[in-house]
Structure formats: structure tokens, C-alpha cells
Scaffold this active site. Structure first.
Site, PDB file in Angstrom:
ATOM      1  N   ASP A   1       0.787  -1.231   0.024  1.00  0.00           N
ATOM      2  CA  ASP A   1       0.089   0.084   0.165  1.00  0.00           C
ATOM      3  C   ASP A   1       0.836   1.156   0.040  1.00  0.00           C
ATOM      4  OD1 ASP A   1      -1.797  -1.947   0.027  1.00  0.00           O
ATOM      5  OD2 ASP A   1      -2.744  -0.965   1.940  1.00  0.00           O
TER       6      ASP A   1
ATOM      7  N   HIS B   1       3.390  -2.602   3.120  1.00  0.00           N
ATOM      8  CA  HIS B   1       3.487  -1.010   2.695  1.00  0.00           C
ATOM      9  C   HIS B   1       4.729  -1.087   1.742  1.00  0.00           C
ATOM     10  CE1 HIS B   1       0.335  -0.796   5.476  1.00  0.00           C
ATOM     11  NE2 HIS B   1       0.114   0.427   4.747  1.00  0.00           N
TER      12      HIS B   1
HETATM   13 ZN   LIG Z   1      -2.778   3.544   2.986  1.00  0.00          ZN
END
Ligand SMILES: [Zn+2]
Length: 245
Positions: A64, A209
């Protein structure tokens, strides 16, 4: 599950089901669940996906908040070395600012999906605002000549009926996850790897992430160990195509 609720009602004594009715209710509920779980059913996962088929050893790695310059190329080259295609939920405004990185992610064979345009708390917005956030991200990706996202992951993971409705109107699906590595909290690579290896299940969608050094460092161990257990790494679209719950 709203479809089954009506079938649970009794016309006779409230709170008591006769044996036959109870049996039929259980049968109908079972049938309903089969329809929902069936990989080829149109009914399955209308709203989106949080995990794939629990009987197929496939796993999705999702990243992400990209693209950002910091750490992204380390991530791309590590995935290339490991021969894994990831799924990137990009923030539209960053994809716009770093168009060249977005193209590089796409050209490296990864899947690009939607993480809104400005990364707001979508559940605080009205339907039209939600749709605009998601649309703007799609427009950026489209302008870069990349396949338009089909899945949207709400920033922070919070969602409500307004977001469901917006996604339905846009013919998009929610792309959630089943394992959160919490790699944004500064955890060590070892902690991230141990958690993924402990929580991995067939059909798991792993939340990570981009731009987190510990995540990049943890990937070789994660990928090697899971392949050793017979898992195959696929993108979210591939997991969806194979069946979802
Ligand atoms: Zn986010």
C-alpha cells in the site's frame, strides 16, 4: 446474508421452529453458503475480497501507499529476484507525481490497484466524494496507459455502507486483506517474517507497505519458506478469478 434472513422467519409460534422447518432452514442456509462459496458462482464475493479459496495454496502480497521514491526500487528489484508479482494499492496523487515509478511498477509485471486519490478516511465522506476519490485515482492510472484498477482498498481499512454503495455504482470491488503485517509501525524484518509465516493460510492476502526497508528485508525469507510449503504467489486479480470468500 440478507437473503437468508427472510427464510429464518416462522409463521407460527415465535421463537420456536418445528423440526421440519428447522431442517429446511438449515438446508437452505447450507445451500446459501455453498452458493456463496462456490468458486464459479455469480453470487460469490459481490462486494469484494478479503481472502481467496481456503483450499487452494495461493497467496497475494499487497503493498500500500506507493509509489514513493524512497525504497520502491529496492522493493521492485527484490520482487524481481524472487520472481514474485505483487499487487500495489497506489495513492492517486503519488501515482500522478511519480508517473515514471508507476510505469516501472507496471512494466515489472505487478498489478496496480486503487487506494484513493488523496488517502482520506473514506468512511467520513458522502457517496459522491468517495466516488470522486476513487475515480481520480483510476483516471491517473488510465492516463499512464495502465490497466484501470478493479479493486479499491480504503485507506486505513475503514469502510461503511456508503463505500459499498459507491463501489457497486462504479462496478469496482473492495480489496481487503486477511493478514496485517503492521509493517508501518517500525517492526523488525524478523517480526514481519515470523508473523506472515505464522498467519499464512491458503488464499491469504498479506497487507504490507511500499517503501518500508524491513518489509523488503523480510521478503526473501517469507517467499522461500512459503514456496517450501507449496504456496504459489499470485496477484489479487488472479486470486479473485480463482474464487473468493
Ligand atoms: Zn494506506
Amino acid at each position: 446474508m440478507t437473503g437468508s434472513a427472510g427464510k429464518m422467519k416462522t409463521t407460527g409460534k415465535p421463537g420456536h421452529l418445528h423440526g421440519l422447518e428447522r431442517g429446511m432452514t438449515v438446508a437452505l442456509l447450507g445451500l446459501f453458503l455453498c452458493v456463496q462459496w462456490g468458486p464459479l458462482s455469480d453470487e460469490r464475493g459481490k462486494w469484494g475480497i478479503a481472502a481467496g479459496d481456503p483450499f487452494v495454496k495461493e497467496i497475494v502480497l499487497t503493498f500500500d501507499d506507493g509509489p514513493r521514491e524512497s525504497g520502491i526500487y529496492e522493493l521492485i528489484s527484490t520482487l524481481r529476484r524472487l520472481d514474485v508479482r505483487g499487487t500495489f494499492f497506489l495513492v492517486g496523487k503519488f501515482a500522478e507525481r511519480y508517473g515514471f515509478i508507476t510505469r516501472d511498477i507496471d512494466e515489472a509485471g505487478h498489478e496496480i490497484e486503487n487506494h484513493s486519490y488523496t488517502h482520506p478516511r473514506l468512511y467520513t465522506l458522502w457517496t459522491e466524494k468517495v466516488m470522486r476519490e476513487v475515480e481520480r485515482c483510476n483516471e491517473v492510472v488510465d492516463r499512464l496507459g495502465i490497466r484501470v484498477p478493479r479493486f479499491m482498498r480504503p485507506p486505513g481499512g475503514g469502510f461503511n455502507l456508503v463505500i459499498f454503495d459507491a463501489m457497486r455504482r462504479m462496478n469496482m470491488k473492495l480489496g481487503l486483506w486477511s493478514v496485517n503485517t503492521a509493517d508501518y509501525t517500525g517492526r523488525s524484518a524478523q517480526a514481519i517474517a515470523s508473523q506472515v509465516l505464522g498467519d499464512a493460510r491458503p488464499g491469504a492476502i498479506i497487507l504490507m507497505h511500499s517503501g518500508v526497508p524491513a518489509t523488503v528485508e523480510a521478503l526473501p525469507e517469507i517467499v522461500t519458506a512459503l514456496r517450501g510449503r507449496g504456496y504459489r504467489f499470485v496477484t489479487l486479480q488472479e486470486l479473485w478469478d480463482g474464487g473468493s470468500i
